[in-house]
Design a protein around this motif. Structure first.
Motif, mmCIF file in Angstrom:
data_model
loop_
_atom_site.group_PDB
_atom_site.id
_atom_site.type_symbol
_atom_site.label_atom_id
_atom_site.label_comp_id
_atom_site.label_asym_id
_atom_site.label_seq_id
_atom_site.Cartn_x
_atom_site.Cartn_y
_atom_site.Cartn_z
ATOM 1 N N PRO A 33 27.034 26.681 43.383
ATOM 2 C CA PRO A 33 28.218 27.470 43.741
ATOM 3 C C PRO A 33 29.296 26.591 44.363
ATOM 4 C CG PRO A 33 26.522 27.759 45.389
ATOM 5 C CD PRO A 33 25.904 26.967 44.268
ATOM 6 N N SER A 34 30.538 26.999 44.205
ATOM 7 C CA SER A 34 31.645 26.241 44.784
ATOM 8 C C SER A 34 32.357 27.082 45.832
ATOM 9 C CB SER A 34 32.642 25.810 43.706
ATOM 10 O OG SER A 34 33.260 26.935 43.115
ATOM 11 N N SER A 35 32.979 26.406 46.767
ATOM 12 C CA SER A 35 33.821 27.072 47.760
ATOM 13 C C SER A 35 34.677 26.024 48.448
ATOM 14 C CB SER A 35 32.979 27.816 48.798
ATOM 15 O OG SER A 35 33.837 28.452 49.742
ATOM 16 N N THR A 36 35.806 26.469 48.936
ATOM 17 C CA THR A 36 36.667 25.583 49.720
ATOM 18 C C THR A 36 36.601 25.934 51.203
ATOM 19 O OG1 THR A 36 38.550 27.064 49.343
ATOM 20 C CG2 THR A 36 38.280 25.225 47.801
ATOM 21 N N LYS A 37 35.857 26.979 51.543
ATOM 22 C CA LYS A 37 35.800 27.439 52.930
ATOM 23 C C LYS A 37 34.486 27.029 53.587
ATOM 24 C CE LYS A 37 38.769 31.442 52.057
ATOM 25 N NZ LYS A 37 38.863 32.925 52.108
ATOM 26 N N ARG A 38 34.595 26.441 54.753
ATOM 27 C CA ARG A 38 33.417 25.954 55.461
ATOM 28 C C ARG A 38 32.403 27.074 55.701
ATOM 29 N NH1 ARG A 38 32.769 21.349 58.614
ATOM 30 N NH2 ARG A 38 30.969 21.406 60.018
ATOM 31 N N GLU A 39 32.876 28.234 56.116
ATOM 32 C CA GLU A 39 31.956 29.330 56.427
ATOM 33 C C GLU A 39 31.205 29.795 55.181
ATOM 34 O OE1 GLU A 39 36.180 31.246 56.429
ATOM 35 O OE2 GLU A 39 35.247 29.314 56.931
ATOM 36 N N ASN A 40 31.881 29.782 54.026
ATOM 37 C CA ASN A 40 31.212 30.180 52.786
ATOM 38 C C ASN A 40 30.223 29.121 52.311
ATOM 39 O OD1 ASN A 40 32.627 32.561 52.745
ATOM 40 N ND2 ASN A 40 34.146 31.886 51.249
ATOM 41 N N LEU A 41 30.576 27.862 52.489
ATOM 42 C CA LEU A 41 29.654 26.787 52.125
ATOM 43 C C LEU A 41 28.366 26.884 52.941
ATOM 44 C CD1 LEU A 41 32.252 23.887 51.865
ATOM 45 C CD2 LEU A 41 30.844 24.745 49.983
ATOM 46 N N ILE A 42 28.516 27.153 54.225
ATOM 47 C CA ILE A 42 27.347 27.301 55.101
ATOM 48 C C ILE A 42 26.550 28.543 54.711
ATOM 49 C CG2 ILE A 42 26.601 27.739 57.473
ATOM 50 C CD1 ILE A 42 29.037 26.077 58.390
ATOM 51 N N SER A 43 27.257 29.641 54.483
ATOM 52 C CA SER A 43 26.600 30.900 54.143
ATOM 53 C C SER A 43 25.825 30.789 52.832
ATOM 54 C CB SER A 43 27.644 32.013 54.041
ATOM 55 O OG SER A 43 27.044 33.245 53.681
ATOM 56 N N ASN A 44 26.445 30.173 51.815
ATOM 57 C CA ASN A 44 25.765 30.011 50.528
ATOM 58 C C ASN A 44 24.484 29.206 50.677
ATOM 59 O OD1 ASN A 44 27.768 31.434 49.206
ATOM 60 N ND2 ASN A 44 28.812 29.631 48.413
ATOM 61 N N LEU A 45 24.539 28.174 51.495
ATOM 62 C CA LEU A 45 23.381 27.305 51.694
ATOM 63 C C LEU A 45 22.192 28.076 52.266
ATOM 64 C CD1 LEU A 45 23.091 24.259 51.125
ATOM 65 C CD2 LEU A 45 23.646 23.835 53.526
ATOM 66 N N LYS A 46 22.482 29.106 53.057
ATOM 67 C CA LYS A 46 21.427 29.900 53.684
ATOM 68 C C LYS A 46 20.668 30.776 52.688
ATOM 69 C CE LYS A 46 23.570 30.056 58.283
ATOM 70 N NZ LYS A 46 24.228 30.909 59.294
ATOM 71 N N ALA A 47 21.175 30.856 51.457
ATOM 72 C CA ALA A 47 20.456 31.616 50.421
ATOM 73 C C ALA A 47 19.069 31.023 50.183
ATOM 74 C CB ALA A 47 21.251 31.609 49.121
ATOM 75 N N GLN A 48 18.899 29.751 50.503
ATOM 76 C CA GLN A 48 17.604 29.094 50.323
ATOM 77 C C GLN A 48 16.530 29.681 51.244
ATOM 78 O OE1 GLN A 48 18.290 24.519 49.488
ATOM 79 N NE2 GLN A 48 19.733 25.221 51.035
ATOM 80 N N ASP A 49 16.956 30.316 52.331
ATOM 81 C CA ASP A 49 16.011 30.884 53.301
ATOM 82 C C ASP A 49 15.746 32.370 53.067
ATOM 83 O OD1 ASP A 49 15.976 28.392 54.645
ATOM 84 O OD2 ASP A 49 17.819 28.935 55.711
ATOM 85 N N LEU A 50 16.456 32.959 52.103
ATOM 86 C CA LEU A 50 16.326 34.392 51.837
ATOM 87 C C LEU A 50 15.208 34.631 50.826
ATOM 88 C CD1 LEU A 50 17.290 37.322 52.020
ATOM 89 C CD2 LEU A 50 19.081 36.764 50.351
ATOM 90 N N LYS A 51 14.244 35.446 51.193
ATOM 91 C CA LYS A 51 13.125 35.771 50.303
ATOM 92 C C LYS A 51 13.248 37.207 49.825
ATOM 93 C CE LYS A 51 11.563 31.680 51.083
ATOM 94 N NZ LYS A 51 11.906 30.638 50.097
ATOM 95 N N LEU A 52 13.534 37.371 48.555
ATOM 96 C CA LEU A 52 13.668 38.703 47.975
ATOM 97 C C LEU A 52 12.304 39.233 47.565
ATOM 98 C CD1 LEU A 52 16.787 38.091 45.706
ATOM 99 C CD2 LEU A 52 16.743 39.033 48.037
ATOM 100 N N SER A 53 12.120 40.536 47.693
ATOM 101 C CA SER A 53 10.854 41.157 47.301
ATOM 102 C C SER A 53 10.803 41.334 45.788
ATOM 103 C CB SER A 53 10.712 42.520 47.972
ATOM 104 O OG SER A 53 11.669 43.431 47.428
ATOM 105 N N ALA A 54 9.626 41.620 45.287
ATOM 106 C CA ALA A 54 9.464 41.894 43.855
ATOM 107 C C ALA A 54 10.328 43.078 43.445
ATOM 108 C CB ALA A 54 7.998 42.152 43.535
#
Length: 268
Positions: A220-241
Protein backbone atom coordinates in the motif's frame (compact mmCIF):
# COMPACT_ATOMS: atom_id res chain seq x y z
CA UNK A 1 14.71 -15.29 -0.21
CA UNK A 2 10.97 -14.81 0.08
CA UNK A 3 9.28 -11.57 -0.89
CA UNK A 4 8.73 -9.37 2.20
CA UNK A 5 5.05 -9.47 3.14
CA UNK A 6 4.73 -5.75 3.76
CA UNK A 7 6.13 -2.95 1.66
CA UNK A 8 5.52 0.57 0.40
CA UNK A 9 4.09 1.20 -3.04
CA UNK A 10 5.09 4.38 -4.90
CA UNK A 11 2.69 4.37 -7.86
CA UNK A 12 1.55 7.91 -8.75
CA UNK A 13 4.05 9.48 -6.34
CA UNK A 14 6.75 11.73 -7.76
CA UNK A 15 9.35 14.29 -6.77
CA UNK A 16 9.13 15.56 -3.19
CA UNK A 17 5.96 13.57 -2.51
CA UNK A 18 7.70 10.24 -3.09
CA UNK A 19 10.86 11.36 -1.28
CA UNK A 20 8.82 12.24 1.80
CA UNK A 21 6.73 9.06 1.58
CA UNK A 22 9.75 6.76 1.32
CA UNK A 23 11.73 8.53 4.05
CA UNK A 24 8.74 8.53 6.40
CA UNK A 25 7.97 4.88 5.65
CA UNK A 26 11.55 3.85 6.38
CA UNK A 27 11.50 5.95 9.55
CA UNK A 28 8.40 4.17 10.90
CA UNK A 29 9.62 0.67 10.09
CA UNK A 30 9.04 -0.23 6.44
CA UNK A 31 11.90 -2.14 4.84
CA UNK A 32 10.52 -2.94 1.38
CA UNK A 33 9.97 -0.36 -1.36
CA UNK A 34 8.27 -0.96 -4.73
CA UNK A 35 8.90 1.29 -7.73
CA UNK A 36 8.93 0.98 -11.53
CA UNK A 37 10.50 2.58 -14.56
CA UNK A 38 7.17 3.97 -15.78
CA UNK A 39 6.52 5.66 -12.42
CA UNK A 40 9.33 8.10 -13.27
CA UNK A 41 10.32 8.25 -9.61
CA UNK A 42 13.29 5.89 -9.35
CA UNK A 43 15.76 8.76 -8.90
CA UNK A 44 13.63 10.27 -6.14
CA UNK A 45 13.27 6.87 -4.45
CA UNK A 46 17.04 6.45 -4.65
CA UNK A 47 17.55 9.88 -3.12
CA UNK A 48 15.13 9.10 -0.29
CA UNK A 49 16.85 5.82 0.53
CA UNK A 50 20.27 7.47 0.46
CA UNK A 51 19.08 10.24 2.79
CA UNK A 52 17.26 7.88 5.16
CA UNK A 53 20.38 6.58 6.81
CA UNK A 54 19.02 3.01 6.63
CA UNK A 55 21.70 0.59 5.39
CA UNK A 56 21.05 -0.67 1.86
CA UNK A 57 21.26 -4.30 3.00
CA UNK A 58 18.21 -3.77 5.23
CA UNK A 59 15.97 -2.59 2.37
CA UNK A 60 14.24 -4.86 -0.16
CA UNK A 61 13.90 -2.85 -3.36
CA UNK A 62 11.72 -3.81 -6.33
CA UNK A 63 11.52 -2.21 -9.76
CA UNK A 64 9.74 -3.16 -12.97
CA UNK A 65 10.83 -3.13 -16.61
CA UNK A 66 8.55 -1.08 -18.85
CA UNK A 67 7.16 -2.43 -22.14
CA UNK A 68 9.26 -0.03 -24.24
CA UNK A 69 12.39 -1.78 -22.96
CA UNK A 70 11.54 -5.41 -23.75
CA UNK A 71 13.89 -5.79 -26.72
CA UNK A 72 17.32 -7.42 -26.50
CA UNK A 73 19.10 -4.10 -27.01
CA UNK A 74 17.08 -2.25 -24.35
CA UNK A 75 16.10 -4.45 -21.40
CA UNK A 76 19.42 -4.82 -19.61
CA UNK A 77 20.58 -1.25 -20.43
CA UNK A 78 17.27 0.06 -19.06
CA UNK A 79 17.79 -1.87 -15.83
CA UNK A 80 21.32 -0.49 -15.53
CA UNK A 81 19.83 2.98 -15.95
CA UNK A 82 17.33 2.20 -13.17
CA UNK A 83 20.19 1.11 -10.90
CA UNK A 84 22.00 4.37 -11.57
CA UNK A 85 18.88 6.35 -10.70
CA UNK A 86 18.35 4.28 -7.56
CA UNK A 87 22.03 4.71 -6.60
CA UNK A 88 22.59 0.99 -6.10
CA UNK A 89 24.54 -1.88 -7.67
CA UNK A 90 21.60 -4.30 -7.83
CA UNK A 91 17.91 -4.40 -7.01
CA UNK A 92 16.46 -7.21 -4.92
CA UNK A 93 13.64 -7.94 -7.37
CA UNK A 94 12.97 -6.99 -10.99
CA UNK A 95 9.61 -7.66 -12.63
CA UNK A 96 8.26 -7.56 -16.16
CA UNK A 97 5.64 -4.87 -15.60
CA UNK A 98 3.03 -5.92 -18.18
CA UNK A 99 3.03 -8.85 -20.63
CA UNK A 100 1.61 -6.68 -23.45
CA UNK A 101 0.46 -9.54 -25.72
CA UNK A 102 -1.30 -7.09 -28.05
CA UNK A 103 2.08 -5.55 -28.84
CA UNK A 104 3.38 -8.93 -29.98
CA UNK A 105 5.73 -9.33 -27.02
CA UNK A 106 7.58 -12.65 -26.94
CA UNK A 107 7.35 -13.86 -23.34
CA UNK A 108 10.15 -16.45 -23.80
CA UNK A 109 12.49 -13.78 -25.19
CA UNK A 110 11.70 -11.26 -22.45
CA UNK A 111 12.05 -13.82 -19.67
CA UNK A 112 15.40 -14.99 -21.05
CA UNK A 113 16.63 -11.39 -21.04
CA UNK A 114 15.43 -10.94 -17.48
CA UNK A 115 17.19 -14.14 -16.44
CA UNK A 116 20.35 -12.84 -18.09
CA UNK A 117 20.06 -9.66 -15.99
CA UNK A 118 19.89 -11.85 -12.90
CA UNK A 119 22.89 -13.87 -14.00
CA UNK A 120 24.82 -10.63 -14.51
CA UNK A 121 24.12 -9.71 -10.88
CA UNK A 122 21.92 -6.72 -11.67
CA UNK A 123 19.03 -8.15 -9.66
CA UNK A 124 18.85 -10.76 -6.92
CA UNK A 125 15.47 -12.13 -7.99
CA UNK A 126 13.16 -11.80 -10.97
CA UNK A 127 9.45 -12.15 -11.53
CA UNK A 128 6.39 -11.00 -13.41
CA UNK A 129 3.48 -8.63 -12.95
CA UNK A 130 -0.04 -8.62 -14.41
CA UNK A 131 0.40 -12.05 -16.03
CA UNK A 132 -2.63 -14.31 -16.39
CA UNK A 133 -2.43 -18.09 -16.00
CA UNK A 134 -1.54 -18.82 -19.64
CA UNK A 135 1.22 -16.21 -19.79
CA UNK A 136 2.60 -17.25 -16.40
CA UNK A 137 2.84 -20.78 -17.77
CA UNK A 138 4.74 -19.40 -20.77
CA UNK A 139 7.16 -17.67 -18.39
CA UNK A 140 7.63 -20.90 -16.43
CA UNK A 141 8.22 -22.90 -19.61
CA UNK A 142 10.77 -20.27 -20.73
CA UNK A 143 13.11 -20.10 -17.74
CA UNK A 144 11.82 -22.52 -15.09
CA UNK A 145 9.53 -21.83 -12.16
CA UNK A 146 12.47 -21.71 -9.76
CA UNK A 147 13.48 -18.35 -11.24
CA UNK A 148 10.07 -16.68 -10.88
CA UNK A 149 9.80 -15.18 -7.40
CA UNK A 150 6.38 -13.56 -7.66
CA UNK A 151 3.50 -12.44 -9.84
CA UNK A 152 2.43 -8.97 -8.74
CA UNK A 153 -1.28 -8.66 -9.54
CA UNK A 154 -4.23 -6.48 -8.69
CA UNK A 155 -6.06 -8.00 -5.74
CA UNK A 156 -8.59 -6.52 -3.35
CA UNK A 157 -11.74 -7.64 -1.54
CA UNK A 158 -13.55 -6.52 -4.70
CA UNK A 159 -11.20 -8.41 -7.06
CA UNK A 160 -10.08 -11.69 -5.53
CA UNK A 161 -8.76 -13.39 -8.68
CA UNK A 162 -9.12 -16.84 -7.14
CA UNK A 163 -8.32 -18.98 -10.20
CA UNK A 164 -5.04 -17.17 -10.78
CA UNK A 165 -4.16 -17.20 -7.08
CA UNK A 166 -4.82 -20.94 -6.85
CA UNK A 167 -2.62 -21.56 -9.89
CA UNK A 168 0.24 -19.46 -8.49
CA UNK A 169 0.06 -21.34 -5.19
CA UNK A 170 0.25 -24.65 -7.03
CA UNK A 171 3.40 -23.38 -8.76
CA UNK A 172 4.86 -22.08 -5.47
CA UNK A 173 5.08 -18.55 -6.91
CA UNK A 174 4.55 -15.81 -4.33
CA UNK A 175 1.54 -13.54 -4.82
CA UNK A 176 2.05 -9.80 -4.44
CA UNK A 177 -1.16 -7.81 -4.16
CA UNK A 178 -1.28 -4.27 -5.47
CA UNK A 179 -4.31 -1.98 -5.30
CA UNK A 180 -5.39 -3.91 -2.20
CA UNK A 181 -7.58 -0.98 -1.15
CA UNK A 182 -9.02 -0.54 -4.68
CA UNK A 183 -8.06 3.14 -4.89
CA UNK A 184 -9.75 3.55 -1.51
CA UNK A 185 -13.11 2.19 -2.70
CA UNK A 186 -13.13 -0.60 -0.11
CA UNK A 187 -12.58 1.79 2.80
CA UNK A 188 -16.27 2.63 3.15
CA UNK A 189 -17.52 -0.89 2.56
CA UNK A 190 -20.12 -1.73 5.26
CA UNK A 191 -18.80 -5.28 5.71
CA UNK A 192 -15.23 -4.13 6.20
CA UNK A 193 -16.33 -1.31 8.50
CA UNK A 194 -18.32 -3.80 10.59
CA UNK A 195 -15.36 -6.16 10.90
CA UNK A 196 -13.09 -3.22 11.71
CA UNK A 197 -15.39 -2.08 14.51
CA UNK A 198 -15.27 -5.53 16.10
CA UNK A 199 -11.47 -5.47 16.11
CA UNK A 200 -11.03 -1.79 16.99
CA UNK A 201 -9.25 -1.43 13.67
CA UNK A 202 -9.66 0.53 10.44
CA UNK A 203 -11.22 -0.79 7.24
CA UNK A 204 -7.84 -0.35 5.53
CA UNK A 205 -6.22 -2.56 8.15
CA UNK A 206 -8.93 -5.17 7.63
CA UNK A 207 -8.41 -5.24 3.85
CA UNK A 208 -4.65 -5.49 4.24
CA UNK A 209 -4.95 -8.17 6.94
CA UNK A 210 -7.27 -10.14 4.64
CA UNK A 211 -4.53 -10.19 2.02
CA UNK A 212 -1.76 -10.94 4.50
CA UNK A 213 -3.65 -13.86 6.04
CA UNK A 214 -3.89 -15.46 2.61
CA UNK A 215 -0.13 -15.24 2.29
CA UNK A 216 -0.03 -12.34 -0.15
CA UNK A 217 2.58 -9.61 0.03
CA UNK A 218 1.06 -6.11 0.08
CA UNK A 219 2.46 -2.74 -1.01
CA UNK A 220 0.00 0.00 0.00
CA UNK A 221 1.06 3.59 -0.58
CA UNK A 222 0.49 6.74 1.41
CA UNK A 223 1.99 10.17 1.84
CA UNK A 224 0.70 10.60 5.40
CA UNK A 225 2.74 9.44 8.37
CA UNK A 226 -0.32 8.40 10.37
CA UNK A 227 -1.62 6.26 7.50
CA UNK A 228 1.77 4.65 6.93
CA UNK A 229 1.89 3.70 10.61
CA UNK A 230 -1.73 2.55 10.64
CA UNK A 231 -1.30 0.37 7.53
CA UNK A 232 1.74 -1.29 9.05
CA UNK A 233 -0.35 -2.36 12.05
CA UNK A 234 -2.43 -4.58 9.75
CA UNK A 235 0.29 -7.18 10.34
CA UNK A 236 -0.90 -7.51 13.96
CA UNK A 237 -4.60 -7.88 13.10
CA UNK A 238 -5.90 -11.46 13.18
CA UNK A 239 -9.18 -11.95 11.35
CA UNK A 240 -11.45 -14.86 12.24
CA UNK A 241 -12.55 -17.51 9.77
CA UNK A 242 -15.97 -15.85 9.82
CA UNK A 243 -14.39 -12.49 9.00
CA UNK A 244 -12.52 -14.01 6.08
CA UNK A 245 -15.67 -15.69 4.79
CA UNK A 246 -17.58 -12.41 4.93
CA UNK A 247 -14.85 -10.69 2.93
CA UNK A 248 -14.84 -13.54 0.41
CA UNK A 249 -18.46 -12.63 -0.35
CA UNK A 250 -17.40 -9.13 -1.48
CA UNK A 251 -15.96 -10.40 -4.78
CA UNK A 252 -17.41 -8.45 -7.70
CA UNK A 253 -14.60 -8.50 -10.28
CA UNK A 254 -13.97 -4.86 -9.47
CA UNK A 255 -10.83 -4.32 -11.52
CA UNK A 256 -9.32 -0.85 -11.23
CA UNK A 257 -6.36 -1.22 -13.61
CA UNK A 258 -6.94 -2.53 -17.13
CA UNK A 259 -4.80 -0.79 -19.77
CA UNK A 260 -6.00 -2.20 -23.08
CA UNK A 261 -2.62 -1.90 -24.81
CA UNK A 262 -0.68 -3.92 -22.22
CA UNK A 263 -3.15 -6.10 -20.33
CA UNK A 264 -3.67 -9.79 -21.08
CA UNK A 265 -7.04 -11.48 -21.35
CA UNK A 266 -7.91 -11.76 -17.67
CA UNK A 267 -8.72 -15.09 -16.05
CA UNK A 268 -12.33 -15.40 -15.00
Amino acid sequence: MRIPQFGLGTFRLKDQAVIDSVKTALDVGYRAIDTAQIYENEAAVGQAIAESGIPRKEIFLTTKIWVDHFSADKLIPSLKDSLQKLRIDAVDLTLIHWPAPKLGVSIPEVMQLLLEAKQQGLTQQIGISNFNIALTQQAIDSIGVEHIATNQIELSPYLQNQHLVDYLREQNIDVTSYMTLAYGKVLNDPTLLGIAAQHQATSAQVALAWALQQGYAVIPSSTKRENLISNLKAQDLKLSAEDMQMIAQLERNGREVDPQAWAPEWDK
